[in-house]
Design an enzyme around this catalytic site. Structure first.
Site, PDB file in Angstrom:
ATOM      1  N   ASP A  33       0.879  -1.248  -0.123  1.00 41.26           N
ATOM      2  CA  ASP A  33      -0.026   0.082   0.156  1.00 41.26           C
ATOM      3  C   ASP A  33       0.864   1.276  -0.219  1.00 41.26           C
ATOM      4  O   ASP A  33       0.441   2.291  -0.634  1.00 41.26           O
ATOM      5  CB  ASP A  33      -0.989   0.059   1.177  1.00 41.26           C
ATOM      6  CG  ASP A  33      -1.874  -1.221   1.218  1.00 41.26           C
ATOM      7  OD1 ASP A  33      -2.228  -1.490   0.085  1.00 41.26           O
ATOM      8  OD2 ASP A  33      -2.568  -1.411   2.158  1.00 41.26           O
ATOM      9  N   GLY A  34       1.853   1.316   0.519  1.00 39.76           N
ATOM     10  CA  GLY A  34       2.769   2.403   0.549  1.00 39.76           C
ATOM     11  C   GLY A  34       3.375   2.701  -0.763  1.00 39.76           C
ATOM     12  O   GLY A  34       3.370   3.991  -0.987  1.00 39.76           O
TER      13      GLY A  34
ATOM     14  N   ASP B 224      -3.573  10.046   4.695  1.00 40.19           N
ATOM     15  CA  ASP B 224      -3.844  11.189   5.914  1.00 40.19           C
ATOM     16  C   ASP B 224      -2.678  12.168   5.971  1.00 40.19           C
ATOM     17  O   ASP B 224      -1.643  11.983   5.443  1.00 40.19           O
ATOM     18  CB  ASP B 224      -3.931  10.573   7.199  1.00 40.19           C
ATOM     19  CG  ASP B 224      -2.596   9.235   7.444  1.00 40.19           C
ATOM     20  OD1 ASP B 224      -1.605   9.540   7.155  1.00 40.19           O
ATOM     21  OD2 ASP B 224      -2.892   8.193   7.667  1.00 40.19           O
TER      22      ASP B 224
ATOM     23  N   ARG C 222       6.691  14.984  23.979  1.00 44.23           N
ATOM     24  CA  ARG C 222       6.015  15.861  24.773  1.00 44.23           C
ATOM     25  C   ARG C 222       4.613  16.215  23.657  1.00 44.23           C
ATOM     26  O   ARG C 222       4.836  16.155  22.463  1.00 44.23           O
ATOM     27  CB  ARG C 222       6.637  17.175  24.789  1.00 44.23           C
ATOM     28  CG  ARG C 222       8.062  17.311  25.757  1.00 44.23           C
ATOM     29  CD  ARG C 222       8.743  18.404  25.948  1.00 44.23           C
ATOM     30  NE  ARG C 222       7.981  19.401  26.863  1.00 44.23           N
ATOM     31  CZ  ARG C 222       8.300  20.530  27.001  1.00 44.23           C
ATOM     32  NH1 ARG C 222       9.661  20.999  26.747  1.00 44.23           N
ATOM     33  NH2 ARG C 222       7.589  21.278  27.982  1.00 44.23           N
TER      34      ARG C 222
ATOM     35  N   THR D  78      -8.742   3.275   7.299  1.00 45.18           N
ATOM     36  CA  THR D  78      -8.406   2.023   7.570  1.00 45.18           C
ATOM     37  C   THR D  78      -6.803   1.955   8.178  1.00 45.18           C
ATOM     38  O   THR D  78      -6.090   0.854   8.099  1.00 45.18           O
ATOM     39  CB  THR D  78      -8.907   1.005   6.766  1.00 45.18           C
ATOM     40  OG1 THR D  78      -8.361   1.258   5.426  1.00 45.18           O
ATOM     41  CG2 THR D  78     -10.387   0.771   6.597  1.00 45.18           C
TER      42      THR D  78
ATOM     43  N   SER E 129      -5.889   2.991  13.843  1.00 47.30           N
ATOM     44  CA  SER E 129      -5.311   2.321  14.849  1.00 47.30           C
ATOM     45  C   SER E 129      -5.385   3.374  16.352  1.00 47.30           C
ATOM     46  O   SER E 129      -5.408   3.162  17.460  1.00 47.30           O
ATOM     47  CB  SER E 129      -3.625   2.492  14.605  1.00 47.30           C
ATOM     48  OG  SER E 129      -3.521   1.670  13.797  1.00 47.30           O
TER      49      SER E 129
ATOM     50  N   GLN F 260       5.046   9.874   4.500  1.00 44.31           N
ATOM     51  CA  GLN F 260       6.216   9.740   3.457  1.00 44.31           C
ATOM     52  C   GLN F 260       6.912  11.168   3.304  1.00 44.31           C
ATOM     53  O   GLN F 260       7.958  11.149   3.215  1.00 44.31           O
ATOM     54  CB  GLN F 260       5.601   8.996   2.179  1.00 44.31           C
ATOM     55  CG  GLN F 260       5.207   7.509   2.602  1.00 44.31           C
ATOM     56  CD  GLN F 260       4.748   7.081   0.995  1.00 44.31           C
ATOM     57  OE1 GLN F 260       4.539   7.726   0.203  1.00 44.31           O
ATOM     58  NE2 GLN F 260       4.963   5.788   1.054  1.00 44.31           N
TER      59      GLN F 260
END
Length: 296
Positions: free
Chosen positions: A72-73, A147, A157, A187, A192, A247
């Site tokens: 997918d990357g 995203d 932090r 997804t 996550s 990326q």
């Protein structure tokens, strides 16, 4: 259906399995008397290929379709480069998950032949465009199929920021970061972090806080045409980063503004006719199968 005569091939580097699949795909396409064009980076590790080569940027101008061999990357990177050319993209999975590259290597010839014969589905997946501004001047910009993520980089932090949607103040927040995802990206990292799964046909954007320092911080789904503005607090001591699809990265300073909105051009993603989104989710995410039937 479109006729594909000039086929580009993009392959993930560093994998012998990818190279084997690219060679097999090349032979199959040449046997069908098609014009095959290799991306120059993969061509360098295929000595004696005897084919035309092209940069990724130029593939969109000289090809009718591009086939991506990898995970997918690999397809995410190709999507950002090719979406502006409105060229169909097909994925052969040589990665670990395969949400986007949905043709298995063992079915390469059968499924690619179906596509070449005109038996396929096309999904238009929208991308996001992000811009980082400092003192009203753009210092970085990028596109994302999955995203756009604001995160602390190497620091542990939390980040303080304000969120605005279409010019309206939404909230100020202290968190590890913020994920702005497309339905395609729902997804991925957003899932996550506790975000919802959105069907790829939805025209919506999901905003998912990462470990917010509050009990009421929850994901929010907004209209796909919304413009988001994230203002990094001037009182921060760290320099967070903005990443597009994990990326492309840009470093922010306290007081910087990040704007995120839908990109005008869309990715034309090709699937075989038997593609089933829910089956993909069930297989890749480990959902339960149907309850077994039985007698008395």
């Amino acid at each position: 259906m479109e006729q594909f005569r000039n086929i580009g091939i993009i392959g993930r580097l560093g994998s012998s399995q990818v190279l084997d699949t690219v060679r097999r795909l090349k032979r199959f396409l040449l046997d069908r008397h098609l014009h095959v064009i290799l991306e120059d980076t993969i061509a360098e590790v295929l000595p004696g290929h005897g084919l035309q080569t092209s940069s990724r940027k130029m593939l969109g101008e000289v090809c009718d379709m591009v086939i991506v061999v990898g995970g997918d990357g690999s397809l995410l990177g190709a999507a950002r480069a090719l979406a502006k050319h409105n060229i169909p993209v097909l994925g052969i999975n040589r990665g670990s998950l395969g949400f986007l590259t949905d043709i298995r290597p063992d079915e390469l010839e059968i499924k690619v032949a179906e596509v070449l014969d005109g038996h396929y589905l096309v999904e238009n997946r929208f991308l996001l465009q992000a811009e980082v501004r400092r003192h009203a001047e753009a210092i970085g910009q990028g596109d994302a199929l999955n995203d756009v993520v604001l995160h602390p980089g190497k620091s542990t932090r939390m980040i303080e920021f304000e969120l605005y949607i279409d010019g309206q103040f939404v909230c100020s927040q202290k968190a590890d970061g913020l994920i702005v995802a497309t339905p395609t990206g729902s997804t991925a990292y957003a899932l996550s972090a506790g975000g919802p799964i959105m069907h790829p046909k939805l025209d919506a954007i999901v905003i998912v806080p990462m470990y917010p320092h509050t009990l009421s911080g929850r994901p929010i789904v907004v209209d796909g045409n919304s413009e988001l503005k994230i203002v990094v607090s001037k009182d921060m001591q760290i320099y967070p980063q903005v990443s597009c699809d994990g990326q492309n990265h840009f470093t922010c300073a306290p007081g910087d503004t990040i704007t995120v909105s839908k990109k005008a051009q869309k990715l034309r993603l090709i699937h075989p006719l038997d593609h089933n989104y829910y089956e993909v989710c069930r297989t890749k995410l480990g959902w339960g199968s149907k309850l077994g039937g039985g007698g008395d």
